[in-house]
Motif scaffolding. Structure first.
Motif, short mmCIF file in Angstrom:
data_model
loop_
_atom_site.label_atom_id
_atom_site.label_comp_id
_atom_site.label_asym_id
_atom_site.label_seq_id
_atom_site.Cartn_x
_atom_site.Cartn_y
_atom_site.Cartn_z
N MET A 225 0.84 -1.20 0.00
CA MET A 225 0.00 0.00 0.00
C MET A 225 0.87 1.24 0.00
O MET A 225 1.89 1.32 0.71
CB MET A 225 -0.92 0.01 1.22
CG MET A 225 -1.88 1.18 1.28
SD MET A 225 -3.03 1.05 2.67
CE MET A 225 -3.93 2.60 2.50
N ALA A 226 0.48 2.22 -0.81
CA ALA A 226 1.14 3.52 -0.84
C ALA A 226 0.09 4.60 -0.58
O ALA A 226 -1.03 4.52 -1.09
CB ALA A 226 1.82 3.75 -2.18
N PHE A 227 0.44 5.60 0.23
CA PHE A 227 -0.49 6.69 0.49
C PHE A 227 0.28 7.93 0.92
O PHE A 227 1.44 7.85 1.32
CB PHE A 227 -1.54 6.31 1.54
CG PHE A 227 -1.00 5.84 2.85
CD1 PHE A 227 -0.75 6.73 3.89
CD2 PHE A 227 -0.74 4.49 3.07
CE1 PHE A 227 -0.26 6.29 5.11
CE2 PHE A 227 -0.25 4.04 4.28
CZ PHE A 227 0.00 4.94 5.31
N LEU A 228 -0.40 9.07 0.82
CA LEU A 228 0.23 10.35 1.11
C LEU A 228 -0.45 11.00 2.32
O LEU A 228 -1.67 10.94 2.46
CB LEU A 228 0.11 11.28 -0.11
CG LEU A 228 1.07 12.47 -0.18
CD1 LEU A 228 2.50 12.00 -0.47
CD2 LEU A 228 0.62 13.45 -1.26
N LYS A 268 -4.23 4.51 11.44
CA LYS A 268 -5.63 4.82 11.11
C LYS A 268 -5.80 4.96 9.61
O LYS A 268 -6.78 4.46 9.03
CB LYS A 268 -6.06 6.10 11.82
CG LYS A 268 -7.50 6.50 11.54
CD LYS A 268 -7.88 7.76 12.31
CE LYS A 268 -9.33 8.15 12.02
NZ LYS A 268 -9.74 9.37 12.77
N VAL A 269 -4.86 5.64 8.95
CA VAL A 269 -4.95 5.80 7.51
C VAL A 269 -4.77 4.46 6.81
O VAL A 269 -5.53 4.10 5.92
CB VAL A 269 -3.89 6.81 7.01
CG1 VAL A 269 -3.98 6.96 5.48
CG2 VAL A 269 -4.10 8.17 7.68
N ARG A 270 -3.77 3.70 7.24
CA ARG A 270 -3.51 2.41 6.62
C ARG A 270 -4.70 1.47 6.76
O ARG A 270 -5.12 0.81 5.79
CB ARG A 270 -2.27 1.76 7.23
CG ARG A 270 -1.79 0.53 6.48
CD ARG A 270 -0.91 -0.36 7.34
NE ARG A 270 -1.72 -1.10 8.32
CZ ARG A 270 -1.21 -1.99 9.17
NH1 ARG A 270 0.09 -2.21 9.18
NH2 ARG A 270 -1.99 -2.64 10.00
N ASP A 271 -5.28 1.41 7.95
CA ASP A 271 -6.37 0.47 8.19
C ASP A 271 -7.67 0.88 7.51
O ASP A 271 -8.60 0.08 7.42
CB ASP A 271 -6.60 0.29 9.70
CG ASP A 271 -5.46 -0.45 10.38
OD1 ASP A 271 -4.60 -1.00 9.67
OD2 ASP A 271 -5.42 -0.47 11.63
N SER A 272 -7.73 2.13 7.04
CA SER A 272 -8.90 2.55 6.26
C SER A 272 -8.71 2.29 4.78
O SER A 272 -9.63 2.52 3.98
CB SER A 272 -9.18 4.04 6.50
OG SER A 272 -8.15 4.84 5.95
N TYR A 273 -7.51 1.81 4.40
CA TYR A 273 -7.16 1.51 3.00
C TYR A 273 -7.35 2.73 2.10
O TYR A 273 -7.73 2.60 0.94
CB TYR A 273 -7.98 0.32 2.48
CG TYR A 273 -8.00 -0.84 3.42
CD1 TYR A 273 -6.83 -1.43 3.85
CD2 TYR A 273 -9.20 -1.32 3.93
CE1 TYR A 273 -6.83 -2.49 4.76
CE2 TYR A 273 -9.23 -2.38 4.83
CZ TYR A 273 -8.05 -2.95 5.24
OH TYR A 273 -8.06 -3.98 6.15
N ASP A 274 -7.06 3.91 2.65
CA ASP A 274 -7.23 5.15 1.90
C ASP A 274 -5.95 5.45 1.12
O ASP A 274 -5.18 6.35 1.45
CB ASP A 274 -7.56 6.29 2.88
CG ASP A 274 -8.02 7.55 2.16
OD1 ASP A 274 -8.13 7.52 0.92
OD2 ASP A 274 -8.28 8.57 2.84
#
Length: 306
Positions: A225-228, A268-274
């Motif tokens: 997973m990648a997110f900003l 929290k961000v990771r577990d929301s898969y956002d």
């Protein structure tokens, strides 16, 4: 009367008890009067907040006291949370506390207005004593937690402090610009242990953004997973958007979204898969399909919404 002689006066037991009760009552009133006198003096000189804080500070935990505020027969106060911790005995004079509330101190506190505890970080407002705590939990000037995801870092501070901390202490790469192109290589893609990397802090539009990439288990299936995340508050983060793209062999996955504020924890961000979620079978297909090595190239850009 002969020299050296003494007079003995018999006092009825009931009268003796009344005298003791009267004495105790006078002591309590004296202590409480002194406390209220100090509070009144503090109100007159409210510019000196240290005196106010001292009066309303629990001697055990040193936090501000909120109702019910307890006191011992000698007038010493403490908060309700610490009453059980001291086994119902005053930490100052060791008298048994009982269930005496300092109603006068609670009432006086209602009339106080105090500055936010984050005044030195820029908060300019004054708040009623009983509203101050609720404000401070959401104050936009409150310090941020370190956004580094690879450890349980306890450092807090404003954004410039955290940017310097990430660079100097966590050795995070810093990048100027609003586009990026990163390649992730893992020699043994069969391993499914959780692994977390924060790759880069981006400086663009006068703001800072954190790019995260990690592998973790989604149920029993390993995913990447990648997110900003935006280094600032949520209302500011909504002014920006970003896109992430991964692909290979004529296929691609694209994600577009709004960066999440670092007020939201990494977990929290990771577990929301956002963010951009890549299942391992797809990741290996993008890597060449031989399942011997993971090779992902993730590109992206950040832009300001009009």
């Amino acid at each position: 009367m002969a020299p050296g002689s003494s007079i003995r006066v018999e006092v009825p037991e009931s009268l003796s008890m009344n005298m003791e009760l009267s004495s105790t009552k006078n002591e309590m009133e004296s202590a409480l009067t002194g406390k209220i006198s100090n509070i009144s003096n503090a109100q007159v000189g409210l510019s000196s907040t240290s005196g106010v804080h001292e009066l309303l500070e629990c001697p055990v935990c040193t936090n501000s006291m909120y109702p019910p505020i307890h006191q011992c027969p000698n007038g010493h106060t403490l908060c309700s949370n610490c009453k059980a911790r001291v086994h119902n005995h005053c930490p100052t004079c060791r008298f048994e506390l009982g269930n005496i509330r300092c109603l006068a101190l609670e009432k006086v506190a209602e009339s106080l207005e105090l500055p936010c505890r984050f005044q030195n970080l820029g908060c300019p407002d004054m708040f009623p004593y009983y509203s101050k705590l609720k404000h401070e939990q959401l104050c936009r000037f409150r310090p941020y937690n370190c956004p580094y995801a690879g450890s349980e870092c306890l450092v807090t501070g404003d954004i410039p402090t955290l940017v310097a901390h990430l660079k100097n202490d966590h050795k995070v790469d810093m990048h100027d610009g609003c586009t990026f192109n990163h390649r992730y290589v893992k020699s043994n893609p069969q391993e499914v242990e959780n692994a977390t990397w924060m790759l880069t802090v981006f400086n663009c539009f006068g703001q800072h953004f954190c790019l995260h990439f990690e592998a973790f288990l989604l149920g029993i299936a390993p995913v990447y997973m990648a997110f900003l995340r935006f280094m600032g508050d949520d209302n500011e983060a909504k002014n920006f958007s970003y896109s992430l793209e991964v692909g290979g062999y004529g296929r691609k996955l694209i994600w577009q979204g709004v960066p999440r504020s670092i007020r939201d924890s990494h977990r929290k961000v990771r577990d929301s898969y956002d963010g951009l979620v890549i299942h391992r079978n797809m990741a290996l297909f993008f890597s060449g399909g031989n399942r011997q090595e993971l090779k992902l190239r993730v590109t992206g850009r950040i832009w300001r919404e009009q």
